[in-house]
Each structure stands twice: as structure tokens, then as C-alpha cells.
Design a protein around this motif. Sequence first.
Motif, PDB file in Angstrom:
ATOM      1  N   GLN A  10     -13.475  39.605  99.440  1.00  0.00           N
ATOM      2  CA  GLN A  10     -13.770  38.221 100.506  1.00  0.00           C
ATOM      3  C   GLN A  10     -14.630  38.016 100.673  1.00  0.00           C
ATOM      4  OE1 GLN A  10     -10.341  38.729 103.456  1.00  0.00           O
ATOM      5  NE2 GLN A  10     -10.112  36.213 103.746  1.00  0.00           N
ATOM      6  N   ALA A  11     -14.783  38.718 101.701  1.00  0.00           N
ATOM      7  CA  ALA A  11     -17.300  38.185 102.543  1.00  0.00           C
ATOM      8  C   ALA A  11     -17.293  37.958 100.842  1.00  0.00           C
ATOM      9  CB  ALA A  11     -17.320  39.341 102.532  1.00  0.00           C
ATOM     10  N   VAL A  12     -17.296  38.592  99.746  1.00  0.00           N
ATOM     11  CA  VAL A  12     -18.253  38.255  99.116  1.00  0.00           C
ATOM     12  C   VAL A  12     -17.802  36.248  98.926  1.00  0.00           C
ATOM     13  CG1 VAL A  12     -19.133  37.895  96.520  1.00  0.00           C
ATOM     14  CG2 VAL A  12     -19.184  40.586  98.066  1.00  0.00           C
ATOM     15  N   LYS A  13     -16.332  35.977  98.385  1.00  0.00           N
ATOM     16  CA  LYS A  13     -16.229  34.313  97.964  1.00  0.00           C
ATOM     17  C   LYS A  13     -16.739  34.014  99.183  1.00  0.00           C
ATOM     18  CE  LYS A  13     -12.466  35.840  94.778  1.00  0.00           C
ATOM     19  NZ  LYS A  13     -10.819  35.891  95.541  1.00  0.00           N
ATOM     20  N   ILE A  14     -16.703  34.102 100.180  1.00  0.00           N
ATOM     21  CA  ILE A  14     -17.143  33.817 101.491  1.00  0.00           C
ATOM     22  C   ILE A  14     -17.871  32.525 101.728  1.00  0.00           C
ATOM     23  CG2 ILE A  14     -16.733  33.230 104.052  1.00  0.00           C
ATOM     24  CD1 ILE A  14     -13.902  34.766 103.801  1.00  0.00           C
ATOM     25  N   LYS A  25     -20.754  21.265 105.068  1.00  0.00           N
ATOM     26  CA  LYS A  25     -20.444  20.359 105.820  1.00  0.00           C
ATOM     27  C   LYS A  25     -19.437  19.581 105.933  1.00  0.00           C
ATOM     28  CE  LYS A  25     -22.790  15.399 105.315  1.00  0.00           C
ATOM     29  NZ  LYS A  25     -23.492  14.763 104.591  1.00  0.00           N
ATOM     30  N   ILE A  26     -18.300  20.103 104.896  1.00  0.00           N
ATOM     31  CA  ILE A  26     -17.153  20.247 104.940  1.00  0.00           C
ATOM     32  C   ILE A  26     -15.929  20.621 106.154  1.00  0.00           C
ATOM     33  CG2 ILE A  26     -14.711  20.220 103.027  1.00  0.00           C
ATOM     34  CD1 ILE A  26     -16.720  19.668 101.459  1.00  0.00           C
ATOM     35  N   ILE A  27     -16.720  22.189 105.832  1.00  0.00           N
ATOM     36  CA  ILE A  27     -16.313  23.262 106.968  1.00  0.00           C
ATOM     37  C   ILE A  27     -16.360  22.619 108.566  1.00  0.00           C
ATOM     38  CG2 ILE A  27     -16.205  25.740 107.808  1.00  0.00           C
ATOM     39  CD1 ILE A  27     -15.096  25.300 105.442  1.00  0.00           C
ATOM     40  N   LYS A  28     -17.863  22.581 108.590  1.00  0.00           N
ATOM     41  CA  LYS A  28     -18.439  21.951 109.695  1.00  0.00           C
ATOM     42  C   LYS A  28     -17.406  20.910 110.184  1.00  0.00           C
ATOM     43  CE  LYS A  28     -22.310  20.657 112.517  1.00  0.00           C
ATOM     44  NZ  LYS A  28     -21.572  20.606 113.977  1.00  0.00           N
ATOM     45  N   ILE A  29     -16.792  19.601 109.065  1.00  0.00           N
ATOM     46  CA  ILE A  29     -16.002  18.775 109.328  1.00  0.00           C
ATOM     47  C   ILE A  29     -14.592  18.997 110.125  1.00  0.00           C
ATOM     48  CG2 ILE A  29     -14.573  16.174 108.507  1.00  0.00           C
ATOM     49  CD1 ILE A  29     -17.308  15.893 107.010  1.00  0.00           C
ATOM     50  N   LEU A  30     -14.310  19.675 108.842  1.00  0.00           N
ATOM     51  CA  LEU A  30     -12.938  20.146 109.578  1.00  0.00           C
ATOM     52  C   LEU A  30     -12.964  21.522 110.816  1.00  0.00           C
ATOM     53  CD1 LEU A  30     -11.743  21.524 106.069  1.00  0.00           C
ATOM     54  CD2 LEU A  30     -10.812  19.401 107.287  1.00  0.00           C
ATOM     55  N   TYR A  31     -13.836  21.909 110.966  1.00  0.00           N
ATOM     56  CA  TYR A  31     -14.041  22.279 112.083  1.00  0.00           C
ATOM     57  C   TYR A  31     -13.585  22.005 113.676  1.00  0.00           C
ATOM     58  CZ  TYR A  31     -15.505  26.287 115.549  1.00  0.00           C
ATOM     59  OH  TYR A  31     -15.154  26.673 116.579  1.00  0.00           O
ATOM     60  N   ASP A  62      -9.740  28.962  97.929  1.00  0.00           N
ATOM     61  CA  ASP A  62     -10.215  29.803  97.006  1.00  0.00           C
ATOM     62  C   ASP A  62     -10.694  31.288  97.860  1.00  0.00           C
ATOM     63  OD1 ASP A  62      -8.830  29.168  94.784  1.00  0.00           O
ATOM     64  OD2 ASP A  62     -11.061  29.280  93.319  1.00  0.00           O
ATOM     65  N   CYS A  63     -11.283  30.823  98.734  1.00  0.00           N
ATOM     66  CA  CYS A  63     -11.754  31.921  99.824  1.00  0.00           C
ATOM     67  C   CYS A  63     -10.677  32.842 101.145  1.00  0.00           C
ATOM     68  CB  CYS A  63     -13.480  32.295 100.098  1.00  0.00           C
ATOM     69  SG  CYS A  63     -13.922  31.037 100.888  1.00  0.00           S
ATOM     70  N   GLY A  64     -10.314  31.289 100.971  1.00  0.00           N
ATOM     71  CA  GLY A  64      -9.146  31.360 102.232  1.00  0.00           C
ATOM     72  C   GLY A  64     -10.114  30.600 103.319  1.00  0.00           C
ATOM     73  N   LEU A  65     -10.884  29.623 103.528  1.00  0.00           N
ATOM     74  CA  LEU A  65     -11.055  29.009 104.506  1.00  0.00           C
ATOM     75  C   LEU A  65     -10.956  27.799 104.992  1.00  0.00           C
ATOM     76  CD1 LEU A  65     -15.441  29.679 104.164  1.00  0.00           C
ATOM     77  CD2 LEU A  65     -14.018  30.419 105.687  1.00  0.00           C
ATOM     78  N   GLU A  82      -8.956  31.640 111.824  1.00  0.00           N
ATOM     79  CA  GLU A  82      -9.146  32.833 111.809  1.00  0.00           C
ATOM     80  C   GLU A  82     -10.537  33.607 110.949  1.00  0.00           C
ATOM     81  OE1 GLU A  82      -5.759  36.364 111.055  1.00  0.00           O
ATOM     82  OE2 GLU A  82      -5.899  34.338 112.439  1.00  0.00           O
ATOM     83  N   ILE A  83      -9.531  33.571 109.537  1.00  0.00           N
ATOM     84  CA  ILE A  83     -11.002  33.307 108.778  1.00  0.00           C
ATOM     85  C   ILE A  83     -12.598  33.521 109.003  1.00  0.00           C
ATOM     86  CG2 ILE A  83     -11.876  33.767 106.256  1.00  0.00           C
ATOM     87  CD1 ILE A  83      -8.994  34.885 106.020  1.00  0.00           C
ATOM     88  N   LEU A  84     -12.682  31.558 109.277  1.00  0.00           N
ATOM     89  CA  LEU A  84     -14.132  31.861 109.352  1.00  0.00           C
ATOM     90  C   LEU A  84     -14.474  32.577 110.378  1.00  0.00           C
ATOM     91  CD1 LEU A  84     -16.486  28.992 109.339  1.00  0.00           C
ATOM     92  CD2 LEU A  84     -15.549  28.132 110.841  1.00  0.00           C
ATOM     93  N   ARG A  85     -14.284  32.972 111.763  1.00  0.00           N
ATOM     94  CA  ARG A  85     -14.477  33.553 112.310  1.00  0.00           C
ATOM     95  C   ARG A  85     -14.662  35.029 112.171  1.00  0.00           C
ATOM     96  NH1 ARG A  85     -11.309  30.791 116.190  1.00  0.00           N
ATOM     97  NH2 ARG A  85     -11.492  28.475 117.208  1.00  0.00           N
ATOM     98  N   ALA A  86     -13.830  35.825 111.040  1.00  0.00           N
ATOM     99  CA  ALA A  86     -13.727  37.076 111.287  1.00  0.00           C
ATOM    100  C   ALA A  86     -14.969  37.209 110.456  1.00  0.00           C
ATOM    101  CB  ALA A  86     -13.024  37.034 110.061  1.00  0.00           C
ATOM    102  N   PHE A  87     -16.144  36.308 109.558  1.00  0.00           N
ATOM    103  CA  PHE A  87     -16.606  35.869 108.846  1.00  0.00           C
ATOM    104  C   PHE A  87     -18.160  36.148 108.731  1.00  0.00           C
ATOM    105  CE2 PHE A  87     -13.290  38.134 106.645  1.00  0.00           C
ATOM    106  CZ  PHE A  87     -13.197  38.611 105.267  1.00  0.00           C
TER     107      PHE A  87
END
Length: 93
Positions: A10-14, A25-31, A62-65, A82-87
Motif C-alpha cells: 500500500q505504501a508503494v502505491k501511495i 494538488k488534488i489531495i491538497k484541495i480535498l484536504y 486505487d491506493c486508498g487516498l 486516516e490513510i493520508l496521515r498514516a503514510f
Amino acid sequence: MKLDENTIGQAVKIYKALGEPTRIKIIKILYTLEELSCNEIEDKACICAKSTLSHHMKQLADCGLIELRKDGIYHYYRLNKEILRAFVSLEWD
């Protein structure tokens, strides 16, 4: 977090998914926002082609983010913090 084979995979995919600036950028917007439709993400991330956005969203899902919620023909995305903070240990604010 226990570092077993599943966690390593999972870490590799993330980390591969986050290896692209547009996806970060997408992750930051959704955060900062609770849930957004494809059109809203497209506008905020300044992505011109829907196929490009679709590709990025698939990688992140696909990586769960990110998580997808369908409402009729509309798709809404939400960040799995939760996934974001874990990795990932970055300041997103």
C-alpha cells in the motif's frame, strides 16, 4: 502501524500516486474541503481534460487516498485522511 507485506504494498502505491504534482494538488484541495464533484475538482485544480482528471482520480482511489460516492450520474470524492496521515507527514494547512 505494523510494517507487513500488505502495508508495504500500500505504501508503494501511495508514494507512486503522490509522485505526480497534479495528484498532490488534488489531495491538497480535498484536504481543505469535505467532498467535491469531478467538475469542482477539475476547476480548482485547473485540469483541462476530463480524461486526465479521471486518470489522476483512479490512481488516488486505487491506493486508498480518496473515496468515491456516486449519486446518480454524479461522482463525489472525499479524502481518506486516516490513510493520508498514516503514510504522509506533511503540513497540509
